[in-house]
Every structure is written in structure tokens, then in C-alpha cells.
Design a protein around this motif. Structure first.
Motif, PDB file in Angstrom:
ATOM      1  N   GLU A   1      -3.373  -1.054   6.133  1.00 16.91           N
ATOM      2  CA  GLU A   1      -2.385  -1.860   5.656  1.00 16.91           C
ATOM      3  C   GLU A   1      -1.254  -1.169   5.020  1.00 16.91           C
ATOM      4  O   GLU A   1      -1.381  -0.268   4.338  1.00 16.91           O
ATOM      5  N   VAL A   2       0.270  -1.773   5.366  1.00 15.18           N
ATOM      6  CA  VAL A   2       1.456  -1.322   4.879  1.00 15.18           C
ATOM      7  C   VAL A   2       1.677  -2.216   4.013  1.00 15.18           C
ATOM      8  O   VAL A   2       2.403  -2.038   2.705  1.00 15.18           O
ATOM      9  N   GLY A   3       2.255  -3.531   4.373  1.00 13.44           N
ATOM     10  CA  GLY A   3       2.794  -4.648   3.729  1.00 13.44           C
ATOM     11  C   GLY A   3       2.845  -5.973   4.246  1.00 13.44           C
ATOM     12  O   GLY A   3       1.855  -6.059   5.053  1.00 13.44           O
ATOM     13  N   ARG A   4       3.766  -6.748   3.835  1.00 14.30           N
ATOM     14  CA  ARG A   4       3.740  -8.122   4.372  1.00 14.30           C
ATOM     15  C   ARG A   4       5.096  -8.655   4.481  1.00 14.30           C
ATOM     16  O   ARG A   4       6.115  -8.457   3.464  1.00 14.30           O
ATOM     17  N   MET A   5       5.172  -9.456   5.679  1.00 18.43           N
ATOM     18  CA  MET A   5       6.349 -10.045   5.884  1.00 18.43           C
ATOM     19  C   MET A   5       6.274 -11.607   5.811  1.00 18.43           C
ATOM     20  O   MET A   5       5.572 -11.907   6.329  1.00 18.43           O
ATOM     21  N   VAL A   6       7.206 -12.115   5.026  1.00 16.09           N
ATOM     22  CA  VAL A   6       7.326 -13.359   5.199  1.00 16.09           C
ATOM     23  C   VAL A   6       8.780 -14.026   5.262  1.00 16.09           C
ATOM     24  O   VAL A   6       9.895 -13.472   4.981  1.00 16.09           O
TER      25      VAL A   6
ATOM     26  N   ASP B   1      12.759   4.953   2.548  1.00 21.85           N
ATOM     27  CA  ASP B   1      12.840   4.664   1.458  1.00 21.85           C
ATOM     28  C   ASP B   1      12.105   3.153   1.223  1.00 21.85           C
ATOM     29  O   ASP B   1      11.687   2.784   0.057  1.00 21.85           O
ATOM     30  N   PHE B   2      12.366   2.355   2.120  1.00 25.64           N
ATOM     31  CA  PHE B   2      11.850   0.900   1.812  1.00 25.64           C
ATOM     32  C   PHE B   2      10.323   0.603   1.907  1.00 25.64           C
ATOM     33  O   PHE B   2       9.929  -0.070   1.404  1.00 25.64           O
ATOM     34  N   LEU B   3       9.666   1.778   2.384  1.00 28.60           N
ATOM     35  CA  LEU B   3       8.358   2.013   1.832  1.00 28.60           C
ATOM     36  C   LEU B   3       7.832   2.968   0.872  1.00 28.60           C
ATOM     37  O   LEU B   3       6.817   3.209   0.655  1.00 28.60           O
ATOM     38  N   SER B   4       8.609   2.946  -0.100  1.00 23.14           N
ATOM     39  CA  SER B   4       8.563   4.012  -1.072  1.00 23.14           C
ATOM     40  C   SER B   4       7.771   3.720  -2.339  1.00 23.14           C
ATOM     41  O   SER B   4       7.304   4.562  -2.964  1.00 23.14           O
ATOM     42  N   GLU B   5       7.401   2.497  -2.439  1.00 30.31           N
ATOM     43  CA  GLU B   5       6.585   2.076  -3.620  1.00 30.31           C
ATOM     44  C   GLU B   5       6.118   0.759  -3.478  1.00 30.31           C
ATOM     45  O   GLU B   5       6.608  -0.228  -2.857  1.00 30.31           O
TER      46      GLU B   5
ATOM     47  N   THR C   1      12.467  -5.820   0.807  1.00 27.36           N
ATOM     48  CA  THR C   1      13.641  -5.296   1.566  1.00 27.36           C
ATOM     49  C   THR C   1      13.693  -6.744   2.270  1.00 27.36           C
ATOM     50  O   THR C   1      12.890  -7.342   2.879  1.00 27.36           O
ATOM     51  N   PRO C   2      14.908  -7.074   2.236  1.00 33.55           N
ATOM     52  CA  PRO C   2      15.179  -8.330   3.040  1.00 33.55           C
ATOM     53  C   PRO C   2      15.155  -8.021   4.433  1.00 33.55           C
ATOM     54  O   PRO C   2      15.470  -6.888   5.103  1.00 33.55           O
ATOM     55  N   MET C   3      14.971  -9.091   5.417  1.00 31.23           N
ATOM     56  CA  MET C   3      14.883  -9.126   6.707  1.00 31.23           C
ATOM     57  C   MET C   3      15.515 -10.132   7.453  1.00 31.23           C
ATOM     58  O   MET C   3      15.795 -11.055   7.000  1.00 31.23           O
ATOM     59  N   PHE C   4      15.795  -9.772   8.829  1.00 30.88           N
ATOM     60  CA  PHE C   4      15.933 -10.932   9.763  1.00 30.88           C
ATOM     61  C   PHE C   4      15.254 -10.615  10.967  1.00 30.88           C
ATOM     62  O   PHE C   4      15.043  -9.586  11.437  1.00 30.88           O
ATOM     63  N   VAL C   5      14.681 -11.820  11.298  1.00 24.97           N
ATOM     64  CA  VAL C   5      13.641 -11.739  12.680  1.00 24.97           C
ATOM     65  C   VAL C   5      13.949 -12.526  13.653  1.00 24.97           C
ATOM     66  O   VAL C   5      14.411 -13.504  13.431  1.00 24.97           O
ATOM     67  N   ARG C   6      13.713 -12.292  14.924  1.00 27.22           N
ATOM     68  CA  ARG C   6      14.279 -13.046  16.035  1.00 27.22           C
ATOM     69  C   ARG C   6      12.799 -12.923  17.087  1.00 27.22           C
ATOM     70  O   ARG C   6      12.527 -11.867  17.388  1.00 27.22           O
TER      71      ARG C   6
ATOM     72  N   ASN D   1       0.883  -1.269   0.043  1.00 26.73           N
ATOM     73  CA  ASN D   1       0.005   0.202   0.020  1.00 26.73           C
ATOM     74  C   ASN D   1       0.955   1.106   0.048  1.00 26.73           C
ATOM     75  O   ASN D   1       1.862   1.259   0.758  1.00 26.73           O
ATOM     76  N   ASP D   2       0.416   2.269  -0.884  1.00 30.51           N
ATOM     77  CA  ASP D   2       1.250   3.384  -1.034  1.00 30.51           C
ATOM     78  C   ASP D   2       0.913   4.506   0.194  1.00 30.51           C
ATOM     79  O   ASP D   2      -0.260   5.069   0.201  1.00 30.51           O
TER      80      ASP D   2
END
Length: 485
Positions: A293-298, A79-83, A88-93, A70-71
């Protein structure tokens, strides 16, 4: 036939001739100090464990990506929310909070929900929990709170008296404690829980206009929780149950995912909202500020090495990027210092240069030296600023947005001290079956407390949240609601 045998070497690369027998003075003589391979092995072994995290010691991690759906560029210039469509790569703990590194995954405890976004403008860390609120709202109380969750200095046993003494003397904890004692206090897996940034943050757009926001991550796997009896059984049979579940799910291609949403509050609303929007023990009503809504994390890749990636990963809410700023939240303000400082103590001054923490873009600064500096340490480049030699310099367009402050410097509390409305609402929102389990969990947790006044003090808080709530817990403990309530 190709011989692909690799020679065993010392840490300095010399080949090892004998890794089975130490050098001694004869077959029965004492070991010689000249056996440098032996000394190096033992010395390194003694140092193979960095200090465990003071909190969130037990955890599991995974790699993945975040994709914008979502814009929202009218709210933030990040920047990572710009379009839409940008990944964007991630690491999650994920982690438990109070227990040691060897504790069980299935204890009743909040779960850490720490995210690292490797953006093109540097790393962004969002360090939250699986609950939208926290036990306290001022960082000055944090060491005392965590002490109550740790072991008694004499008995080295967990201490229910300390836990409930602190909570009953800190009424702001009631909201979080009620969530903890609810069904959601023991998630079925890391995959089956929501995540929250918990604190209020500030988004700023390219024009310099700002809004207050709160982060929500909704699991696409659905919420699932464990009954206390099953959780206790699993704790005895497989204390690494959640760690194993996350690894196995990703390994077989069942990639867990969450949708990220934000609540957005105009800056001026902070002065008039019925709860202090910077108090982390309170939530914003979604009727007042709906989820956007902003985005999706996988999560789609397991670590190759637990220590190098999960254990050495460091997070801080002070790891920010342009377009995302902090708020006056007193708990958040303390964490901005404490998390980076804990990483420097636990992993080292150069923890940000480790592969798991290193940003994807080039780092240009004047930090030098320190233990375990393993890159070229800046080489012969200029090492101060300002300078006349073309070294890295500030970029005014990336300054954090200005904000007004006023008041007298003093040790002060929040202006709003209603600690009962939201926990009461939470109790009343639950079904009768959920309420019964909530009451039982409270009773079971408070029963071992040896001092009756602590129990009565907590019962009084519950009664103020909802009279039925207080009465039922009192009845379960064989006590009466104090008359002065």
C-alpha cells in the motif's frame, strides 16, 4: 435597487450594441463585411472544437487529492510520497479508447485511467488503463493497432475483419483481448473499476538506489460490470451514462476513492524473472511481488467547465518528477514522445501553461513564444542557458539515476515470447459461469469476421492458451480447431 447587469462585449472587450441582427445594406440587402462582431462570432465558432484525441476521445474528469498512507521513502525520493498524511491535489480523466467523442460510454473497450498529481516538484502524470496489460508491446505497432479500431476508409464503418486480423497476427495481444472479452470488458461505471499504470517504472531513493515498480489502484467501491445486453440498452438510451454517473456521484457527496499499491522488484531480478518484466503484455505474479500500500486517491470536486478542464487536460507518461524514472519497456519508450507530441498538435505548444495543466510550483525555463502564449512570455528575463545573468540553471541532484546499457543497435523483439501461459492462467482462474460468458463474448465479437482463416488463426491462439478455451470458441463459431496447432 442595484443594477448588476453585465454588458455583452466582443472578444476585445468592446460593448456590443446589437447581438440579434447583423449589419446589412438595408433591410433586404447583403450583409456587410464591416460587421466585425458577426465575423468574430462566426470565426470563433468555427474554431470552438480542438481536434479530438486520436485515442481516448470520449472521457470524463474530476478533481481530487492523493494522501500517503505508508512510508516508502526507502524506495523513492518523490516529494509527494515523502511523508504519511501528505496530500497532493490531483486531476483525473477516465475514458474509452477506440470510439469517437460522441460514442457510447458502455462499449466493450478498455478504459483510460489518466492521473495528474500537482506536486511541489512539478506535475507527475500516471497515464494508464483499467487493465494491467496492453494489446501490443512495441510502440512501432501502435498506429497500426489503432487504425484497426477506427473506421474503414471506404465504408466509414467499424471493421471486425481488421480488428481480428491484427489481433490474430499479433499473438502478444491475447492476454489483453481475453481481459477485454471477460466480464471486466464493460465496467458498470468509472467508479467501479480498478486502475493500473500497466508499464514498469523505476523508483529511485535519495541515495540513488533503484527498484522496478508497477502501480495498482484498487477501487473502494468494489468491482461491478455490465452484461452486454444491458450495456447495449444503455448505449441506446444514455450514451453518456458513465460521464453522468461520475458527475452525479461527486455532486451529491458520494466521493469515489481508490487505494494505490505498488509491486516492487529488485533491479537484479529483471535479468532472471520468468517473464520479461518490461513487457507490457505480461503481469508480475503477486505471489512473487506482493502489493504494498502507498496511499489513497479521492475524487471530491467536479470540473467547473468541461472544455477548459477535461478537454484541454493533457497527460504524458513523460511528465515525471525526481524519484520516478522510466524503464526499457518498448511501448512506454514510444509513449514518452507520442503523448507530449499529441498534446502539442491538439492543444498547442503552450498546453502546459493552461490552468488545468499548469504546475502548482513556479516554472522556470527558456521556452518562449508559440501560438496562444498567454502569460508574460518570460518578460525580459534571460532566455538561454548557460548564461552569466543568474537565469534558471540545472540542479545536478535531480538528474535521473544512471543505468547500464549494452547491445547492438538493431530492430529486435523481446527475448521472451510466451504469449499463452498468462492468458491460459486467466481462463483457468475463472468460474465456469465466467468462462461461459467469456467464450460467448469471443464468439459474438468474432462472428461478423468474413474471412475464415482469421477466425481459425485466433482459435489456434486460444487453444495454445488452454485447449478447452480454443475448442469452446471454435464450437461457438461452428469451426474446428486447426490440426496444425
Amino acid at each position: 435597487m442595484i443594477n448588476d447587469k453585465k454588458n455583452l462585449t466582443t472578444s476585445w472587450g468592446a460593448p456590443v450594441g446589437d447581438n440579434q441582427n447583423s449589419i446589412t445594406a438595408g433591410s433586404r440587402g447583403p450583409t456587410l463585411i464591416q460587421d466585425v462582431h458577426l465575423l468574430e462570432k462566426l470565426a470563433h465558432f468555427n474554431r470552438e472544437r480542438v481536434p479530438e484525441r486520436v485515442v481516448h476521445a470520449k472521457g470524463a474528469g474530476a478533481h481530487g487529492y492523493f494522501e500517503v498512507t505508508n512510508d516508502l521513502t526507502k524506495y523513492t525520493k518523490a516529494d509527494f510520497l515523502s511523508e504519511v498524511g501528505k496530500r497532493t491535489p490531483m486531476f483525473v480523466r477516465f475514458s474509452t479508447v477506440a470510439g469517437e467523442n460522441g460514442s457510447s460510454d458502455t462499449v466493450r473497450d478498455p478504459r483510460g485511467f489518466a492521473l495528474k498529481f500537482y506536486t511541489e516538484e512539478g506535475n507527475y502524470d500516471l497515464v494508464g488503463n483499467n487493465t494491467p496489460v496492453f494489446f501490443i508491446r512495441d510502440a512501432i505497432k501502435f498506429p497500426d493497432f489503432i487504425h484497426t479500431q477506427k473506421r474503414h476508409p471506404q465504408t466509414h464503418l467499424k471493421n471486425p475483419d481488421a480488428v481480428w486480423d491484427f489481433w490474430s497476427l499479433s499473438p502478444e495481444s491475447l492476454h489483453q483481448v481475453t481481459i477485454l472479452m471477460s466480464d471486466r470488458g464493460i465496467p458498470a461505471t468509472f467508479r467501479h473499476m480498478h486502475g493500473f499504470g500497466s508499464h514498469t517504472f523505476k523508483w529511485t531513493n535519495a541515495e540513488g538506489d533503484g527498484v522496478w515498480i508497477k502501480y495498482h489502484f484498487k477501487t473502494e467501491q468494489g468491482i461491478q460490470n455490465l452484461a452486454p445486453e444491458l450495456a447495449a440498452k444503455i448505449a441506446g438510451e444514455n450514451p453518456d451514462y458513465h460521464t453522468e454517473d461520475l458527475f452525479n456521484a461527486i455532486e451529491k457527496g458520494d466521493f469515489p476513492a481508490w487505494k494505490m499499491y505498488v509491486q516492487i522488484m529488485p533491479l537484479e531480478d529483471a535479468d532472471t524473472y520468468r517473464f520479461d518484466p518490461f513487457d507490457v503484455t505480461k503481469v508480475w505474479s503477486q505471489k512473487d511481488y506482493p502489493l504494498i500500500e502507498v496511499g489513497r486517491m479521492v475524487l471530491d470536486r467536479n470540473p467547473e467547465n468541461y472544455f477548459a478542464e477535461v478537454e484541454q487536460a493533457t497527460f504524458s507518461p513523460g511528465t515525471l518528477v525526481p524519484g520516478i524514472d522510466v524503464s526499457p519497456d518498448k511501448m512506454l519508450q514510444g509513449r514518452l514522445f507520442a503523448y507530449h507530441d499529441a498534446a502539442r498538435y491538439r492543444v498547442g505548444a503552450n498546453h502546459q501553461a493552461l490552468p488545468i495543466n499548469r504546475p502548482k510550483n513556479e516554472v522556470n525555463n527558456h521556452q518562449r513564444d508559440g501560438q496562444m502564449r498567454f502569460d508574460n512570455n518570460g518578460g525580459g528575463s534571460v532566455y538561454y542557458e548557460p548564461n552569466s545573468y543568474g537565469g534558471p540553471a540545472e540542479s545536478a541532484e535531480n538528474k535521473q539515476a544512471a543505468f547500464p546499457v549494452q547491445g547492438i543497435a538493431d530492430s529486435v523483439s523481446y527475448d521472451h515470447n510466451d504469449h499463452y501461459t498468462q492468458p491460459g492462467d486467466l481462463y483457468r482462474l475463472q468460474s465456469e459461469e465466467e468462462r461461459a460468458r467469456l467464450v460467448k463474448n469471443y464468439v459474438d465479437s468474432m462472428a461478423p469476421v468474413t474471412k475464415e482463416e482469421i477466425k481459425l488463426r485466433q482459435i489456434a491462439h486460444l487453444y495454445k492458451a488452454d485447449p478447452e478455451f480454443g475448442k469452446r470458441v471454435a464450437q461457438g463459431l461452428g469451426l474446428q480447431v486447426p490440426q496444425q496447432v
